[in-house]
Design an enzyme around this catalytic site. Sequence first.
Site, mmCIF file in Angstrom:
data_model
loop_
_atom_site.group_PDB
_atom_site.id
_atom_site.type_symbol
_atom_site.label_atom_id
_atom_site.label_comp_id
_atom_site.label_asym_id
_atom_site.label_seq_id
_atom_site.Cartn_x
_atom_site.Cartn_y
_atom_site.Cartn_z
ATOM 1 C CG ASN A 101 9.350 12.394 -6.854
ATOM 2 O OD1 ASN A 101 8.539 11.725 -7.496
ATOM 3 N ND2 ASN A 101 9.480 13.711 -6.995
ATOM 4 C CG HIS A 118 5.415 5.944 -3.633
ATOM 5 N ND1 HIS A 118 5.091 6.441 -4.873
ATOM 6 C CD2 HIS A 118 4.227 5.623 -3.052
ATOM 7 C CE1 HIS A 118 3.772 6.393 -5.040
ATOM 8 N NE2 HIS A 118 3.235 5.912 -3.945
ATOM 9 C CB CYS A 129 10.230 -4.879 13.121
ATOM 10 S SG CYS A 129 11.848 -4.247 12.662
ATOM 11 C CB CYS A 147 15.516 -7.098 10.670
ATOM 12 S SG CYS A 147 15.129 -5.855 11.895
ATOM 13 N N GLY A 187 3.675 18.024 -10.567
ATOM 14 C CA GLY A 187 4.394 16.989 -11.315
ATOM 15 C C GLY A 187 3.957 15.575 -11.020
ATOM 16 C CB SER A 189 0.057 10.989 -13.802
ATOM 17 O OG SER A 189 0.454 9.892 -12.969
ATOM 18 C CB ALA A 231 8.048 21.670 -11.327
#
Length: 251
Positions: A101, A118, A129, A147, A187, A189, A231
Amino acid sequence: MIISSSHVVAMTGAGISVESGIPAFRGREGIWTRHGTPAADGYSQFLEDPEAFWARQHLGRAEPWIAELRNALDAATPNPGHIALAELERAGALRSIVTQNIDGLHQDAGSRSVVEIHGSRYKLRCVDCGIRTPREELFMAQAPPPCESCGGRVKFDSVLFGEPIPPEALEASMAAANQADCVLVIGTSATVRPAGGLPRIAQSNGAKLIEVNTSETALSKSCDIVLRGKAAEVLPQLAGGVSLGRATSWQ
Ligand code: APR
Ligand code: ZN
């Protein structure tokens, strides 16, 4: 099982944030179910033309489902499931969380050892970098500046379909899977790689798998224990049971 383990890791997915008002991706009410899964070329489009990518992001914000998801994310607060995991960590019964999440709710609940495989919606990341910077304005009208440290291309930290997982996040997730002797799979899949494969890697090293999910998943059959439920309801009971068990087992 948790009390007798020495390195418990939680691996969480969108399902743990459903009770915080954030819809999951798949399943009956899932975002992808209702609006279709995004194309897998988002990352290559970004690399080709970051300016155009950001302009599309800005335009896309008008799409109803993106507005729905953004509002849900903005309004979300940790639910008893996130809080139970933070309690287990404080009690020394949980070493770390690997979450898919991007909502930051584990940290908001007080969890300290969290790997965001993620990425996070609250950070920007240079794809050249890897440097991350806080993302104040969540929906910018134009591309962020290059950057500061390498002049590279900056995108939001959340990982797009087709985008490689940032090396340090992948390394930390793999380390957690290899060190765990018990994994709470909560939670998710378990369909998206590499995150979805981590529980099986842990299991191949002898870890026990405990699944917390409202419905059957591809992983359910190979779990040692399946706790079929929400959950936000199951995890507080689990945390309660563990603290009770630890208290009695120490007498
Ligand atoms: N409590 C526990 N589990 C729940 C609950 C709940 N209240 N509500 C839904 N679930 C379960 C569903 O049964 C499903 O198995 O959560 C899981 C959610 O699965 P997905 O929507 O596929 O979410 P996730 O596994 O996190 O997706 C992985 O895919 O879209 C990409 O990058 C995105 O991180 C995401 C990744
Ligand atoms: Zn850079």
